[in-house]
Design a protein around this motif. Structure first.
Motif, mmCIF file in Angstrom:
data_model
loop_
_atom_site.group_PDB
_atom_site.id
_atom_site.type_symbol
_atom_site.label_atom_id
_atom_site.label_comp_id
_atom_site.label_asym_id
_atom_site.label_seq_id
_atom_site.Cartn_x
_atom_site.Cartn_y
_atom_site.Cartn_z
ATOM 1 N N ALA A 212 48.227 80.291 36.680
ATOM 2 C CA ALA A 212 47.720 78.974 37.069
ATOM 3 C C ALA A 212 48.883 78.050 37.431
ATOM 4 O O ALA A 212 48.828 77.325 38.429
ATOM 5 N N LEU A 213 49.941 78.086 36.655
ATOM 6 C CA LEU A 213 51.103 77.223 36.940
ATOM 7 C C LEU A 213 51.799 77.676 38.226
ATOM 8 O O LEU A 213 52.262 76.852 39.012
ATOM 9 N N ALA A 214 51.863 79.007 38.441
ATOM 10 C CA ALA A 214 52.500 79.528 39.655
ATOM 11 C C ALA A 214 51.732 79.117 40.914
ATOM 12 O O ALA A 214 52.299 78.970 41.993
ATOM 13 N N LYS A 215 50.422 78.938 40.757
ATOM 14 C CA LYS A 215 49.580 78.578 41.906
ATOM 15 C C LYS A 215 49.495 77.068 42.118
ATOM 16 O O LYS A 215 48.855 76.612 43.065
ATOM 17 N N HIS A 216 50.112 76.320 41.231
ATOM 18 C CA HIS A 216 50.048 74.857 41.254
ATOM 19 C C HIS A 216 51.001 74.331 42.336
ATOM 20 O O HIS A 216 52.166 74.056 42.092
ATOM 21 N N ASP A 217 50.456 74.196 43.565
ATOM 22 C CA ASP A 217 51.311 73.866 44.708
ATOM 23 C C ASP A 217 51.971 72.500 44.596
ATOM 24 O O ASP A 217 53.008 72.251 45.207
ATOM 25 N N ASP A 218 51.367 71.602 43.832
ATOM 26 C CA ASP A 218 51.919 70.251 43.738
ATOM 27 C C ASP A 218 53.312 70.225 43.121
ATOM 28 O O ASP A 218 54.089 69.328 43.405
ATOM 29 N N PHE A 219 53.606 71.168 42.240
ATOM 30 C CA PHE A 219 54.882 71.130 41.528
ATOM 31 C C PHE A 219 56.069 70.966 42.472
ATOM 32 O O PHE A 219 57.003 70.228 42.192
ATOM 33 N N LYS A 220 56.021 71.681 43.611
ATOM 34 C CA LYS A 220 57.175 71.651 44.513
ATOM 35 C C LYS A 220 57.435 70.245 45.051
ATOM 36 O O LYS A 220 58.590 69.850 45.248
ATOM 37 N N ASP A 221 56.360 69.489 45.266
ATOM 38 C CA ASP A 221 56.518 68.104 45.736
ATOM 39 C C ASP A 221 57.253 67.244 44.717
ATOM 40 O O ASP A 221 57.762 66.173 45.043
ATOM 41 N N TYR A 222 57.236 67.679 43.472
ATOM 42 C CA TYR A 222 57.864 66.894 42.399
ATOM 43 C C TYR A 222 59.203 67.496 41.963
ATOM 44 O O TYR A 222 59.682 67.216 40.865
ATOM 45 N N GLY A 223 59.785 68.320 42.829
ATOM 46 C CA GLY A 223 61.114 68.846 42.532
ATOM 47 C C GLY A 223 61.125 69.983 41.532
ATOM 48 O O GLY A 223 62.150 70.268 40.921
ATOM 49 N N LEU A 224 59.976 70.626 41.329
ATOM 50 C CA LEU A 224 59.893 71.744 40.383
ATOM 51 C C LEU A 224 59.604 72.994 41.216
ATOM 52 O O LEU A 224 58.486 73.187 41.693
ATOM 53 N N ASP A 225 60.624 73.800 41.410
ATOM 54 C CA ASP A 225 60.506 74.943 42.315
ATOM 55 C C ASP A 225 60.431 76.252 41.521
ATOM 56 O O ASP A 225 61.444 76.729 40.994
ATOM 57 N N ILE A 226 59.222 76.814 41.425
ATOM 58 C CA ILE A 226 59.046 78.067 40.692
ATOM 59 C C ILE A 226 59.457 79.220 41.591
ATOM 60 O O ILE A 226 58.873 79.439 42.656
ATOM 61 N N LEU A 227 60.487 79.957 41.180
ATOM 62 C CA LEU A 227 61.051 81.006 42.035
ATOM 63 C C LEU A 227 60.397 82.360 41.794
ATOM 64 O O LEU A 227 60.236 83.140 42.732
ATOM 65 N N ALA A 228 60.063 82.657 40.530
ATOM 66 C CA ALA A 228 59.536 83.991 40.224
ATOM 67 C C ALA A 228 58.863 83.972 38.863
ATOM 68 O O ALA A 228 59.000 83.012 38.101
ATOM 69 N N LEU A 229 58.112 85.065 38.602
ATOM 70 C CA LEU A 229 57.464 85.230 37.291
ATOM 71 C C LEU A 229 57.966 86.523 36.656
ATOM 72 O O LEU A 229 58.458 87.424 37.362
ATOM 73 N N PHE A 230 57.826 86.620 35.337
ATOM 74 C CA PHE A 230 58.250 87.807 34.600
ATOM 75 C C PHE A 230 57.151 88.209 33.633
ATOM 76 O O PHE A 230 56.485 87.346 33.051
ATOM 77 N N ASP A 231 56.975 89.531 33.474
ATOM 78 C CA ASP A 231 55.949 90.032 32.558
ATOM 79 C C ASP A 231 56.333 91.447 32.114
ATOM 80 O O ASP A 231 57.171 92.100 32.745
ATOM 81 N N VAL A 232 55.717 91.905 31.027
ATOM 82 C CA VAL A 232 55.973 93.280 30.567
ATOM 83 C C VAL A 232 54.989 94.270 31.187
ATOM 84 O O VAL A 232 55.203 95.477 31.120
ATOM 85 N N ASP A 233 53.906 93.763 31.773
ATOM 86 C CA ASP A 233 52.826 94.613 32.252
ATOM 87 C C ASP A 233 53.190 95.232 33.614
ATOM 88 O O ASP A 233 53.279 94.533 34.617
ATOM 89 N N ASP A 234 53.360 96.571 33.607
ATOM 90 C CA ASP A 234 53.771 97.257 34.839
ATOM 91 C C ASP A 234 52.754 97.098 35.968
ATOM 92 O O ASP A 234 53.110 97.178 37.152
ATOM 93 N N ASP A 235 51.491 96.877 35.618
ATOM 94 C CA ASP A 235 50.462 96.691 36.648
ATOM 95 C C ASP A 235 50.649 95.364 37.390
ATOM 96 O O ASP A 235 50.185 95.204 38.523
ATOM 97 N N LYS A 236 51.277 94.413 36.730
ATOM 98 C CA LYS A 236 51.495 93.109 37.367
ATOM 99 C C LYS A 236 52.797 93.067 38.159
ATOM 100 O O LYS A 236 52.906 92.331 39.152
#
Lengths: 203, 203
Positions: A96-120
């Motif tokens: 949900a946070l990764a899909k939150h497009d507004d963040f970038k307008d506020y100087g918060l640039d999400i570059l990548a995500l990390f997880d243990v689940d190989d399917d993801k």
């Protein structure tokens, strides 16, 4: 930010900014402190005081120029200086946070995500790739990222936080309900949803 | 809550409660104000002051009884008196909140979700059914729910909020980035993530 604004002023200025975005969308050119105050159910003298930090003058009976005030808030709060962020934990909240497009307008640039689940792993969410968590330290160093959003299950929150501490992460935005035990050089922001809820509904 | 606790005290007490849950899980029977203070990087005199509201006595060199203090906080903050909540918007954020099992321990009981997407309607998420949003007003009335968590896309936030206003909803916990225009009898809590982020990373 050039000046050290009080915490609550920053909170309010971001809400004023949301209102101004909406006014621009609706093509309304000016806004009064009373209009802002009424939407937020606060005093308009508070709004005027906060806006003095922006060095923008309102006009009598017209109010502030919406575009000018919006730009001034962006400059004051440093939205143009983007900060790079990794999301650790690609569950529902992380996604949900990764899909939150507004963040970038506020100087918060999400570059990548990390997880243990190989399917993801290797999936791309809103332009951001999910990497296996074993790649975290390497990518923190290579991409010089200092801020992590922690959205892992609470059972593993402390152990994943320990891993972040070993990397060059300096800020942990903690969305888990766990109070993390961390060294003093790591800055933590606990997103305390339960506390907000209790305050909000207490009356 | 019997007494009107300050907002920040409530925030801190919920964090102390998280720490105590963890201590019980680890079977540690006692905790000192210094241990709590150190985890939260605050002053231990603040912790002792907050705990006076709980009417629990610590023992010299041992500290507080973990189970006793945890129960006292639960009583003080009213965790046993459950408040019924609907989630409006079954996207990633709505689903993440619906799956957040901890909420129920804190007196926040999510009964159901609502969405416009027919593919989602009738699904059951963590024991909570997703209904079509057209059923909202009817179920608010029948189940006497006063609190809504708003997690719809920002484009429709205001129009869905208008629909909530027409029902008997009294509290809107707003997770959208939109400042809602609402009548004075509706209480709103804006979950201002951008403001938190800016404060957290300003130094």
């Amino acid at each position: 930010m050039k000046i050290d604004l009080p915490t609550k002023t920053i909170q309010r200025l971001t809400l004023y900014h949301s209102i101004l975005r909406d006014y621009i969308f609706k093509e309304v050119p000016s806004i009064s402190s009373q209009q802002i105050a009424s939407l937020l159910k606060i005093d308009d003298s508070q709004v005027r005081k906060d806006i003095t930090f922006c060095h923008v003058q309102g006009k009598t009976k017209i109010g502030y120029d919406v575009a000018e005030l919006k730009k001034a808030i962006e400059k004051l709060l440093g939205f143009e200086k983007s900060k790079d962020v990794f999301i650790v934990g690609a569950g529902n909240l992380g996604l949900a946070l990764a899909k939150h497009d507004d963040f970038k307008d506020y100087g918060l640039d999400i570059l990548a995500l990390f997880d243990v689940d190989d399917d993801k792993v290797a999936q791309v969410i809103n332009g951001k790739k999910i990497f296996h968590i074993s790649k975290l330290n390497n990518l923190v160093n290579r991409m010089n990222v200092e801020i992590a959003i922690l959205t892992v299950p609470h059972q593993v929150a402390q152990s994943v936080a320990n891993q972040l501490v070993k990397s060059k992460i300096k800020y942990i935005w903690n969305f888990t309900p766990v109070v993390l035990d961390l060294p003093d050089n790591i800055k933590v922001c606990n997103e305390n949803l339960v506390g907000n809820f209790l305050n909000f509904t207490k009356n």
